[in-house]
Every structure is written in C-alpha cells, then in structure tokens.
Scaffold this motif. Structure first.
Motif, mmCIF file in Angstrom:
data_model
loop_
_atom_site.group_PDB
_atom_site.id
_atom_site.type_symbol
_atom_site.label_atom_id
_atom_site.label_comp_id
_atom_site.label_asym_id
_atom_site.label_seq_id
_atom_site.Cartn_x
_atom_site.Cartn_y
_atom_site.Cartn_z
ATOM 1 N N LEU A 1 0.855 -1.179 0.000
ATOM 2 C CA LEU A 1 0.000 0.000 0.000
ATOM 3 C C LEU A 1 0.893 1.230 0.000
ATOM 4 O O LEU A 1 1.757 1.386 0.867
ATOM 5 C CB LEU A 1 -0.915 0.005 1.221
ATOM 6 N N SER B 1 1.106 5.493 -0.300
ATOM 7 C CA SER B 1 0.399 6.760 -0.162
ATOM 8 C C SER B 1 1.370 7.877 -0.489
ATOM 9 O O SER B 1 2.485 7.921 0.050
ATOM 10 C CB SER B 1 -0.115 6.911 1.272
ATOM 11 N N ALA C 1 -6.388 2.036 -7.159
ATOM 12 C CA ALA C 1 -5.787 3.362 -7.045
ATOM 13 C C ALA C 1 -6.860 4.390 -6.754
ATOM 14 O O ALA C 1 -8.002 4.252 -7.193
ATOM 15 C CB ALA C 1 -5.034 3.726 -8.325
ATOM 16 N N ARG C 2 -6.486 5.408 -5.986
ATOM 17 C CA ARG C 2 -7.363 6.533 -5.676
ATOM 18 C C ARG C 2 -6.548 7.813 -5.833
ATOM 19 O O ARG C 2 -5.395 7.873 -5.406
ATOM 20 C CB ARG C 2 -7.870 6.500 -4.235
ATOM 21 N N SER D 1 -3.349 13.803 -3.600
ATOM 22 C CA SER D 1 -3.154 12.618 -2.776
ATOM 23 C C SER D 1 -3.383 11.410 -3.670
ATOM 24 O O SER D 1 -4.397 11.332 -4.360
ATOM 25 C CB SER D 1 -4.160 12.625 -1.626
ATOM 26 N N GLN E 1 -3.286 7.137 -3.585
ATOM 27 C CA GLN E 1 -3.123 5.864 -2.880
ATOM 28 C C GLN E 1 -3.157 4.770 -3.936
ATOM 29 O O GLN E 1 -4.048 4.758 -4.791
ATOM 30 C CB GLN E 1 -4.238 5.622 -1.861
ATOM 31 N N LEU F 1 -2.584 0.474 -4.404
ATOM 32 C CA LEU F 1 -2.353 -0.869 -3.889
ATOM 33 C C LEU F 1 -1.695 -1.656 -5.008
ATOM 34 O O LEU F 1 -2.314 -1.918 -6.040
ATOM 35 C CB LEU F 1 -3.667 -1.536 -3.464
ATOM 36 N N THR G 1 4.749 7.299 1.748
ATOM 37 C CA THR G 1 4.842 6.213 2.725
ATOM 38 C C THR G 1 4.347 4.940 2.046
ATOM 39 O O THR G 1 3.553 5.000 1.101
ATOM 40 C CB THR G 1 3.992 6.457 3.989
ATOM 41 N N HIS G 2 4.823 3.818 2.535
ATOM 42 C CA HIS G 2 4.355 2.535 1.995
ATOM 43 C C HIS G 2 4.558 1.444 3.026
ATOM 44 O O HIS G 2 5.429 1.557 3.900
ATOM 45 C CB HIS G 2 5.064 2.182 0.683
#
Length: 186
Positions: free
Chosen positions: A16, A18, A45-46, A55, A57, A59, A86-87
């Motif tokens: 994950l 971000s 994905a978002r 932003s 995110q 996966l 971060t991940h």
C-alpha cells in the motif's frame, strides 16, 4: 527430504503506497511507472485533490521479489524530495459477502463536527465506512458555508434496514442534516 512451503502467489503480496505532491509533479505517473517497472501491477488506485496537493493511494500487487524491488524504488523516489511518500506491506481486501453496500449523501450548513458525528453514528451501529468524500463549499444563492459528504457503507445483512434508515434519518433531523441512504446501484 524436507517439505518447503510454496512461495506465495503473485496476488498474495501487496504494498500500500500513499503519496502527496503538488499536481505538477504528477504523483500518479511517478508511482504507477515504478510499480510497472518493478514487475508489479496496480490492483487499486485513488486520486484526490486536497488543498493544493494531490493525494494518491495505490495498492500494488506482485511476486515477493517484485514487491521488494518496488520498495527499494519507492525509497529512492522518496529521497528525491518532490513527493511525500509512505508505503507498507498489506493484504488484499477480504470479501465481505455479508455486507450490503449502501450510499449515504449528506448536505448541510457547515458547522464543526458534522463528519465526526456521522462517523460516530456508523461506528455505534457496527457499520463500516468503505469510502468517503466530503467537502465544504459556498452556496451559490446565499453564500453560506455548506458541508457535503458522499459515503459508501457496508451494512451487515443481519441488520434490520428499515429500522437503521429510521434511526439514521432521525439522527440527521436532530442535527439539521439533509440526508439520504440508498442501496448502491451497480
């Protein structure tokens, strides 16, 4: 001869990620390119614009060694300084066959605490918030500050839906929130 446990399948390894960055630094492109270059795939994905930042995110899924390679590539990308990243390793989302997907929409005059009160209502009823998008805006006619939220929830199939809807609408009436709760349409 000792038995070795089989290596996890590609879809058993997830990372994950971000990322926050200014829009001109294209965080989605930067991350998705690293995912592909390392032999992984984007499972989900978002992307959202929050303030002046984007932003993202993601996966990622792949074999164990491809995920390890991706972790190293992301560490290098993070050191470059244009992205805040971060991940961590995670698992695929567990399928919830017993949850009924519903969409909740709320509009109200903005005041502090609306979102936390909505979250408290759903948590108090053991309902998971699956997705949420909330924003503040100015009403065109009056110029008043407004609050808007679109929330996807997972309602346990053992819950009495009519009673929940009545409780929710009564809760919203008490806070002067205009709201609907409908089954998700696919």
């Amino acid at each position: 001869m000792s038995e070795r446990s089989p290596r996890p399948a590609a879809n058993d390894n997830h990372l994950l990620i971000s990322v926050f960055a200014a829009p001109e630094h294209s965080p989605l492109f930067a991350v998705s390119k690293r995912v592909t270059d390392c032999g992984c795939n984007v499972a989900e994905a978002r992307v959202a614009a929050l303030g002046s930042e984007l932003s993202v995110q993601v996966l990622a899924q792949g074999s164990w060694d491809a995920i390890a390679k991706l972790e190293n590539a992301l560490a290098k990308l993070d050191r470059d300084g244009e992205l805040r990243l971060t991940h961590f390793r995670t698992a695929a989302k567990q399928q919830q066959n017993s949850a009924l997907p519903y969409v909740v929409e709320v509009i109200a005059a903005d005041k502090p605490g609306i979102l936390s009160q909505l979250a408290e209502f759903f948590a108090g009823h053991n309902i998971n918030i699956e997705q949420l998008h909330s924003t503040r805006y100015r009403a065109m006619q009056t110029g008043a500050d407004m609050f808007s939220a679109q929330i996807t929830i997972g309602i346990p199939n053992t819950m009495h839906l009519a009673a929940l809807r009545d409780d929710f609408l009564e809760f919203c009436d008490g806070l002067n929130l205009d709201a609907i709760m409908d089954p998700m349409k696919f």
